[in-house]
Design a protein around this motif. Sequence first.
Motif, short mmCIF file in Angstrom:
data_model
loop_
_atom_site.label_atom_id
_atom_site.label_comp_id
_atom_site.label_asym_id
_atom_site.label_seq_id
_atom_site.Cartn_x
_atom_site.Cartn_y
_atom_site.Cartn_z
N CYS A 29 0.87 -1.18 0.00
CA CYS A 29 0.00 0.00 0.00
C CYS A 29 0.90 1.22 0.00
CB CYS A 29 -0.89 -0.05 1.25
SG CYS A 29 -1.93 1.39 1.42
N ARG A 60 3.86 -1.83 -7.40
CA ARG A 60 3.16 -0.63 -6.94
C ARG A 60 3.62 -0.28 -5.52
NH1 ARG A 60 -2.28 0.38 -4.58
NH2 ARG A 60 -0.95 1.16 -2.92
N LYS A 65 0.11 9.35 0.45
CA LYS A 65 -1.07 8.54 0.76
C LYS A 65 -2.26 9.43 1.12
CE LYS A 65 -1.16 4.89 0.62
NZ LYS A 65 -1.39 4.11 -0.63
N PRO A 66 -3.34 9.33 0.35
CA PRO A 66 -4.53 10.12 0.67
C PRO A 66 -5.31 9.43 1.81
CG PRO A 66 -4.89 8.81 -1.31
CD PRO A 66 -3.54 8.43 -0.79
N GLU A 98 1.07 6.63 -6.94
CA GLU A 98 -0.09 7.51 -7.11
C GLU A 98 0.34 8.97 -7.18
OE1 GLU A 98 -3.30 6.96 -4.33
OE2 GLU A 98 -4.16 8.94 -4.76
N TRP A 117 -0.64 6.19 -11.14
CA TRP A 117 -2.09 6.05 -11.06
C TRP A 117 -2.72 7.29 -10.40
CZ3 TRP A 117 0.49 2.91 -7.32
CH2 TRP A 117 0.08 3.05 -6.00
N GLY A 119 -5.67 8.30 -8.02
CA GLY A 119 -6.46 7.63 -6.98
C GLY A 119 -7.92 8.03 -7.01
N ALA A 120 -8.71 7.27 -6.25
CA ALA A 120 -10.17 7.44 -6.28
C ALA A 120 -10.61 8.84 -5.83
CB ALA A 120 -10.81 6.39 -5.37
N ARG A 121 -9.88 9.41 -4.87
CA ARG A 121 -10.28 10.74 -4.38
C ARG A 121 -9.94 11.81 -5.41
NH1 ARG A 121 -8.71 7.27 -1.31
NH2 ARG A 121 -9.78 6.67 0.59
N LYS A 152 -8.27 5.22 -11.35
CA LYS A 152 -9.22 4.51 -10.49
C LYS A 152 -10.61 5.13 -10.61
CE LYS A 152 -6.11 2.63 -7.12
NZ LYS A 152 -6.22 2.00 -5.81
N ARG A 182 -11.99 0.05 -8.09
CA ARG A 182 -11.56 -0.18 -6.70
C ARG A 182 -12.74 -0.11 -5.74
NH1 ARG A 182 -13.02 3.68 -3.22
NH2 ARG A 182 -11.06 3.99 -2.12
N ASP A 216 -8.84 -3.53 -8.54
CA ASP A 216 -8.05 -3.37 -7.31
C ASP A 216 -8.79 -4.13 -6.22
OD1 ASP A 216 -7.03 -2.57 -4.88
OD2 ASP A 216 -7.00 -0.43 -5.35
N HIS A 219 -8.45 -2.84 -2.25
CA HIS A 219 -9.25 -1.74 -1.70
C HIS A 219 -10.74 -2.05 -1.77
CE1 HIS A 219 -5.33 0.22 -2.05
NE2 HIS A 219 -5.72 0.80 -0.94
N MET A 243 -5.00 -5.37 -9.36
CA MET A 243 -4.07 -4.65 -8.51
C MET A 243 -4.20 -5.29 -7.12
SD MET A 243 -3.89 -0.63 -7.32
CE MET A 243 -3.27 0.21 -8.75
N GLU A 245 -2.43 -5.50 -3.11
CA GLU A 245 -1.44 -5.00 -2.15
C GLU A 245 -0.68 -6.16 -1.51
OE1 GLU A 245 -3.03 -0.57 -1.00
OE2 GLU A 245 -3.45 -2.18 0.42
C1 PEP Z 1 -4.02 3.07 -3.17
O1 PEP Z 1 -4.12 2.35 -4.16
O2 PEP Z 1 -3.04 3.08 -2.47
C2 PEP Z 1 -5.16 3.93 -2.80
C3 PEP Z 1 -5.05 4.92 -1.94
O3 PEP Z 1 -6.29 3.59 -3.39
P1 PEP Z 1 -7.68 4.36 -3.66
O4 PEP Z 1 -7.36 5.64 -4.37
O5 PEP Z 1 -8.37 3.36 -4.50
O6 PEP Z 1 -8.33 4.57 -2.33
#
Ligand code: PEP
Length: 370
Positions: A29, A60, A65-66, A98, A117, A119-121, A152, A182, A216, A219, A243, A245
């Motif tokens: 992760c 990966r 990290k969000p 990311e 990548w 990310g989802a946010r 994502k 994801r 993914d 997640h 994907m 982890e």
């Molecule tokens: C990630 O892949 O580390 C991640 C933060 O994923 P997501 O954007 O899907 O929450």
Amino acid sequence: MSEKDCTFAKSMKNEDMMDCSRVLMAGPCSAETEEQVLSCARSLAAFGDALPANTRLLFRAGLWKPRTSPHSFEGVGEAGLAWLRKVEIETGLAAATEVATPAHLRLCLDSGLRHLWIGARTTANPIMVQQIADTLHNEYADLSGSLTLFVKNPVNPELALWIGAIERLQKAGVEHITAVHRGFSAFHTGECRNTPLWSIALELRRRMPGLPLLCDISHIAGKRALLTTIAQTALNLGFEGLMVEVHPSPAQALSDAAQQLTPDAFACLLHNLRMPAHRACPSDDRLAELRQRIDEIDDALWQLVVDRQQVSQDIGRYKQEHNLPVFQEARYRQLLDRRMAWAARNGLSEETVQRIMEALHEASIGVQLR
Ligand code: PEP
Ligand code: MN
């Protein structure tokens, strides 16, 4: 089969990756230390026979990290770029991370990374996606063909937002884009951390044919026990890859400890999966015969829908002549209740029957209003 039985064969490099039709992206992760990143990458690069045929393996690790809470580990940031480049040079695996801002993008591209990548946010934020796209277009146009971006799905189940993010990057000239399902956030999630909505991913496939699609599973699942089932569902639905982890010691992971697998457990997961061929063979007689039957059933079914709509039209006329409202709640409830009881008796999913019933009723109301 125990984890121990899933031994890895000798080192395998992915030199000939262009022909590979399946993609596995695996790694922690978060990048935590140089040692953790390199040890994980070395274990994965040594997969050899544990890797399914025609599969490209990518590494990966998240640097920025969000995280939901500011009290959580938020990544090592820029310091980890050199570790990822070391992975690429030492193991031959391409390394992805990311990017959530133009600044992240510049740092990654300037350090030599070519797999990133969104990310989802970030996908949920069109202004940020556009800033990333503009940076690519204005400052890195020469990389448009050598870069691979994984996009994502947004945290919320909105297909248009996912497509919008992909289109912004396509408009910026990025040639290689892969979508990643994801799962979606919800206040009450079921078993999964992020609910998979397969119909949204398959609709994306229908609207953007040719766009590779990864799942993914980590997640989506949020916990190790669910990974195999989710992975198998995705592969059965024709996803091009996964994907996952993977951490050298998941229990000590600084983020997402409950969903990460050891490299051995990841090899085991791969061993237990059925990897369907990407496309069904059209010359297969048995499949052609079954598809013909489906076509015949659909013809009969749709003729009944036409008949039903004609009766609805007559009902509409009757209601108009007798000054009655088109929508009659009690009658609708009666139709639904009757069909739900029928669904239960006939072993059909109540959810599916309800959705079909709702669509039929909506069409009927539509014709009556006209
Ligand atoms: C990630 O892949 O580390 C991640 C933060 O994923 P997501 O954007 O899907 O929450
Ligand atoms: Mn994670």
